[in-house]
Design a protein around this motif. Structure first.
Motif, PDB file in Angstrom:
ATOM      1  N   ILE A   1      39.786  46.963  44.558  1.00 50.41           N
ATOM      2  CA  ILE A   1      39.672  45.827  43.645  1.00 50.41           C
ATOM      3  C   ILE A   1      39.224  44.577  44.403  1.00 50.41           C
ATOM      4  N   PHE A   2      39.884  44.321  45.543  1.00 46.77           N
ATOM      5  CA  PHE A   2      39.549  43.119  46.298  1.00 46.77           C
ATOM      6  C   PHE A   2      38.126  43.197  46.855  1.00 46.77           C
ATOM      7  N   ARG A   3      37.671  44.423  47.146  1.00 49.49           N
ATOM      8  CA  ARG A   3      36.321  44.567  47.651  1.00 49.49           C
ATOM      9  C   ARG A   3      35.298  44.051  46.645  1.00 49.49           C
ATOM     10  N   TYR A   4      35.513  44.368  45.371  1.00 49.24           N
ATOM     11  CA  TYR A   4      34.600  43.853  44.348  1.00 49.24           C
ATOM     12  C   TYR A   4      34.762  42.349  44.197  1.00 49.24           C
ATOM     13  N   ALA A   5      36.012  41.884  44.264  1.00 50.11           N
ATOM     14  CA  ALA A   5      36.262  40.457  44.086  1.00 50.11           C
ATOM     15  C   ALA A   5      35.624  39.644  45.217  1.00 50.11           C
ATOM     16  N   PHE A   6      35.554  40.247  46.416  1.00 50.46           N
ATOM     17  CA  PHE A   6      34.985  39.540  47.569  1.00 50.46           C
ATOM     18  C   PHE A   6      33.491  39.817  47.722  1.00 50.46           C
ATOM     19  N   SER A   7      32.842  40.227  46.657  1.00 46.53           N
ATOM     20  CA  SER A   7      31.410  40.497  46.722  1.00 46.53           C
ATOM     21  C   SER A   7      30.655  39.262  47.224  1.00 46.53           C
ATOM     22  N   SER A   8      29.590  39.504  48.000  1.00 48.04           N
ATOM     23  CA  SER A   8      28.839  38.377  48.562  1.00 48.04           C
ATOM     24  C   SER A   8      27.913  37.755  47.519  1.00 48.04           C
ATOM     25  N   GLU A   9      27.751  38.446  46.365  1.00 49.56           N
ATOM     26  CA  GLU A   9      26.896  37.917  45.304  1.00 49.56           C
ATOM     27  C   GLU A   9      27.443  36.596  44.774  1.00 49.56           C
ATOM     28  N   LYS A  10      26.544  35.816  44.201  1.00 48.07           N
ATOM     29  CA  LYS A  10      26.957  34.558  43.572  1.00 48.07           C
ATOM     30  C   LYS A  10      27.984  34.818  42.488  1.00 48.07           C
ATOM     31  N   THR A  11      27.870  36.018  41.885  1.00 48.73           N
ATOM     32  CA  THR A  11      28.675  36.311  40.710  1.00 48.73           C
ATOM     33  C   THR A  11      29.996  37.008  41.051  1.00 48.73           C
ATOM     34  N   GLY A  12      30.259  37.214  42.345  1.00 53.11           N
ATOM     35  CA  GLY A  12      31.540  37.792  42.738  1.00 53.11           C
ATOM     36  C   GLY A  12      32.680  36.868  42.330  1.00 53.11           C
ATOM     37  N   VAL A  13      33.863  37.439  42.122  1.00 53.15           N
ATOM     38  CA  VAL A  13      34.966  36.643  41.572  1.00 53.15           C
ATOM     39  C   VAL A  13      35.275  35.413  42.421  1.00 53.15           C
ATOM     40  N   PHE A  14      35.483  35.625  43.726  1.00 51.41           N
ATOM     41  CA  PHE A  14      35.867  34.494  44.564  1.00 51.41           C
ATOM     42  C   PHE A  14      34.713  33.484  44.686  1.00 51.41           C
ATOM     43  N   ASN A  15      33.482  33.996  44.731  1.00 48.31           N
ATOM     44  CA  ASN A  15      32.351  33.073  44.792  1.00 48.31           C
ATOM     45  C   ASN A  15      32.205  32.268  43.515  1.00 48.31           C
ATOM     46  N   GLN A  16      32.528  32.884  42.378  1.00 46.14           N
ATOM     47  CA  GLN A  16      32.498  32.133  41.126  1.00 46.14           C
ATOM     48  C   GLN A  16      33.522  31.004  41.146  1.00 46.14           C
TER      49      GLN A  16
ATOM     50  N   LEU B   1      34.701  29.529  43.780  1.00 43.75           N
ATOM     51  CA  LEU B   1      34.261  28.501  44.718  1.00 43.75           C
ATOM     52  C   LEU B   1      33.123  27.661  44.150  1.00 43.75           C
ATOM     53  N   SER B   2      32.291  28.281  43.307  1.00 42.88           N
ATOM     54  CA  SER B   2      31.138  27.552  42.786  1.00 42.88           C
ATOM     55  C   SER B   2      31.587  26.365  41.935  1.00 42.88           C
ATOM     56  N   VAL B   3      32.797  26.448  41.395  1.00 52.11           N
ATOM     57  CA  VAL B   3      33.345  25.305  40.662  1.00 52.11           C
ATOM     58  C   VAL B   3      33.432  24.094  41.596  1.00 52.11           C
ATOM     59  N   LEU B   4      33.754  24.361  42.861  1.00 56.29           N
ATOM     60  CA  LEU B   4      33.846  23.273  43.850  1.00 56.29           C
ATOM     61  C   LEU B   4      32.503  23.050  44.559  1.00 56.29           C
ATOM     62  N   HIS B   5      31.444  23.694  44.046  1.00 59.85           N
ATOM     63  CA  HIS B   5      30.102  23.597  44.637  1.00 59.85           C
ATOM     64  C   HIS B   5      30.080  24.101  46.080  1.00 59.85           C
ATOM     65  N   ILE B   6      30.802  25.171  46.342  1.00 58.83           N
ATOM     66  CA  ILE B   6      30.760  25.787  47.674  1.00 58.83           C
ATOM     67  C   ILE B   6      30.191  27.196  47.516  1.00 58.83           C
ATOM     68  N   GLY B   7      29.495  27.657  48.556  1.00 58.02           N
ATOM     69  CA  GLY B   7      29.125  29.066  48.551  1.00 58.02           C
ATOM     70  C   GLY B   7      27.699  29.308  48.113  1.00 58.02           C
ATOM     71  N   PRO B   8      27.297  30.553  47.815  1.00 58.27           N
ATOM     72  CA  PRO B   8      28.127  31.748  47.885  1.00 58.27           C
ATOM     73  C   PRO B   8      28.466  32.145  49.334  1.00 58.27           C
ATOM     74  N   VAL B   9      29.661  32.697  49.505  1.00 60.44           N
ATOM     75  CA  VAL B   9      30.140  33.073  50.826  1.00 60.44           C
ATOM     76  C   VAL B   9      29.956  34.579  51.021  1.00 60.44           C
ATOM     77  N   ASP B  10      29.508  34.965  52.199  1.00 62.72           N
ATOM     78  CA  ASP B  10      29.373  36.383  52.526  1.00 62.72           C
ATOM     79  C   ASP B  10      30.703  36.859  53.129  1.00 62.72           C
ATOM     80  N   TRP B  11      31.691  37.021  52.245  1.00 64.70           N
ATOM     81  CA  TRP B  11      33.083  37.197  52.657  1.00 64.70           C
ATOM     82  C   TRP B  11      33.301  38.251  53.738  1.00 64.70           C
TER      83      TRP B  11
END
Lengths: 294, 282
Positions: A124-139, A141-151
């Motif tokens: 589950i966490f592997r998908y959430a930490f996807s390096s894509e812009k649309t990955g959960v954690f990157n989404q 972070l995008s609220v704070l205008h950071i990223g996308p991160v290649d976790w």
């Protein structure tokens, strides 16, 4: 009659502990001795082994992967201890206060993640930490205008991804340990502290924390072992080979040496090294915490 | 008096904020898993990980694939996990309670040495023995068998420690009076002390079931043919460099959590009481 009973009482304890002694000898001690022997050998298949002296150990000390893995598990253990002792202690303390509603509910909910296997949590966490812009954690972070991160490809974020699974899975378990410790503290201790004029912070610091020491030592010991033998989460994220060793662990190397490279002797050398490391860390830990002194 | 009540209310309100925040944090990954399991793969990954709750786009297709995929190989894994977990848990409970009881209630030569070994076994990770155990089990012909997966874990040190701590708190007087009545040593254990250790059994049933059900590395090493995998190893095999079988991964993950949840729900009260009573007293 009297004599027979006497002797059965003498033999009985040995029968009770026999299952442990037998399995220890066969499945732990014998393999351990054979690991030590093989660590000095070049092993090609189990029938063909030649002694090569210290060659494997020399390789070990020059092995960049080994140092990378050691550094990873040391950092991982450090972070899990730093978070997974104070936080569960605090939650247990909060949950143990008078007047908190739904205590049983919270206690159960926090425990549920550990029922999920680390492999499934890792998926589950592997998908959430996807390096894509649309990955959960990157989404998020995008609220704070950071990223996308290649976790999962850079050292600090990779460590974060490993630690967060541990925090998620173990918070509730450690909390239950501390809760059981809290419930064992006699209320009289708090009463006499109150009479001496202690405020609630002082009571926490001078009564609660010292009384939780045995539980803390237990949690510490278990966490050190779990930290240094990390494998599952790393394997789910990266398999046996992570980019630039960002997530390589000692057990990953043991596994890889044995089953990817077929280098059985070296796999045993790594196993012996892990054993020595864990023993040393535990000795330091008991020195500091004084397990055998009080 | 009034102000004390007031600060108490503030304290409880703050505590509840923390507790509710943690509840949400804990539940989020489950939410992803469960919602994902009811969605089409295209839908989930059309927009990163799309886990919006869209009832109209949700269906049971992923679950149906558990039966259709490779003749329902998932259920072979499920069956293997179930058999291994039941056998290993039963053996572990019997043996660990025996050993823990023996260490707690008898004084005999070698007792301290054996207990020291138990403690060392708790501190040293089993994975250091991965290769030599693999070698031993290959030579014994136990590869790819249930027995091969189960054997190294049937007398677990952690559970011995727990039963021993628990039994230390029980009075030896029951045993002494039973002996005077002519009761044999094993009957004393079985008929008097096992019932007294019931809370410890409750706690250890959950811990053992959980550990075995979720064990990954050793079963993956022992079980070589794909029909013999346990669930975690099977799900890992659904991820290949050539593409991942998401249907199996999502629905399979949810299904694998269900049995362990049931065990937890049924034993929950005993479990938490057991851990509390048995407590870890240094």
């Amino acid at each position: 009659m009297q004599k027979k009973k006497f002797s059965s009482q003498k033999i009985a304890p040995y029968l009770f502990v026999a299952p442990f002694v037998i399995t220890f000898l066969v499945f732990s001690l014998y393999p351990f001795v054979s690991a030590v022997v093989m660590s000095f050998q070049q092993v090609n298949g189990f029938q063909d082994a030649t002694f090569v002296g210290l060659k494997n150990y020399r390789t070990l000390f020059q092995d960049g992967d080994f140092y990378a893995a050691l550094w990873n598990v040391a950092r991982y253990t450090f972070w899990t201890l730093l978070i997974l002792i104070p936080l569960p202690m605090l939650v247990a303390y909060v949950l143990n206060q008078k007047g908190i509603p739904f205590k049983g509910f919270f206690r159960s909910v926090y425990f549920v993640p550990v029922l999920t296997s680390s492999v499934i949590a890792g998926l589950i966490f592997r998908y959430a930490f996807s390096s894509e812009k649309t990955g959960v954690f990157n989404q998020w972070l995008s609220v704070l205008h950071i990223g996308p991160v290649d976790w999962l490809n850079s050292p600090h974020t990779a460590m974060f991804a490993l630690v967060i699974i541990a925090v998620w899975r173990w918070l509730g378990t450690n909390m239950i340990y501390f809760l059981s410790g809290l419930q064992g503290i006699s209320p009289e201790l708090y009463e006499s502290a109150s009479m001496d004029g202690a405020n609630s912070w002082q009571k926490f610091w001078f009564v609660t924390i010292p009384m939780l020491k045995p539980i803390t030592i237990y949690v510490l010991t278990i966490s050190i072992m779990a930290g240094f033998s990390l494998f599952n989460e790393s394997y789910v994220y990266w398999g046996a080979q992570s980019p630039n060793n960002v997530g390589t662990t000692l057990v990953t190397l043991i596994y890889k040496a044995a089953f990817t490279n077929g280098n059985f002797g070296y796999s045993c050398t790594l196993g012996v090294a892990l054993f020595v490391i864990v023993v040393v860390v535990n000795l330091i830990q008991t020195r500091i915490m004084g397990l055998f002194r009080d | 008096m009034h102000s004390i009540k007031q600060t108490n209310r503030v304290k409880i309100a703050l505590s509840l904020v923390l507790l509710i925040f943690l509840t949400i944090a804990v539940m989020v990954p489950f939410y992803f898993m469960v919602v994902g399991s009811f969605k089409d793969v295209q839908n989930i990954f059309s927009n990163g990980l799309n886990v919006k709750l869209e009832i109209s786009k949700m269906n049971l297709d992923n679950y149906k694939s558990l039966w259709s995929n490779q003749d329902g190989i998932y259920w072979s894994w499920f069956k293997n996990s179930l058999i291994i977990t039941v056998l290993q848990t039963v053996f572990a409970l019997i043996f660990a309670s025996m050993v823990g009881y023996g260490l707690a209630l008898y004084r005999f030569r070698g007792r301290n040495a054996i207990f020291a070994i138990v403690l060392i076994m708790m501190m040293v990770p089993g994975s250091i023995l991965l290769l030599p155990q693999y070698k031993l089990f290959t030579q014994l012909g136990l590869m790819d068998t249930y027995l091969g997966v189960i054997l190294p874990g049937i007398v677990p040190a952690g559970s011995i420690f727990f039963f021993r701590q628990f039994a230390m708190g029980l009075s030896p007087e029951y045993a002494e009076s039973a002996r005077i009545d002519g009761c044999g040593e094993f009957r004393i254990f079985w008929q008097i002390y096992v019932p007294l250790m019931k809370p410890a059994f409750g706690a250890m049933t959950i811990l053992q079931t959980m550990n075995t059900w979720n064990d990954f590395l050793w079963p993956m090493v022992v079980m070589k043919s794909d029909r013999n995998f346990v669930i975690p190893a099977g799900l890992m095999s659904a991820m290949t460099p050539y593409g991942n079988n998401y249907k199996l991964l999502f629905a399979g993950s949810v299904m694998s959590v269900v049995p362990i949840m049931i065990v937890f729900m049924l034993n929950q009260k005993q479990f938490i009481e057991g851990l509390t009573v048995g407590g870890v007293k240094g």
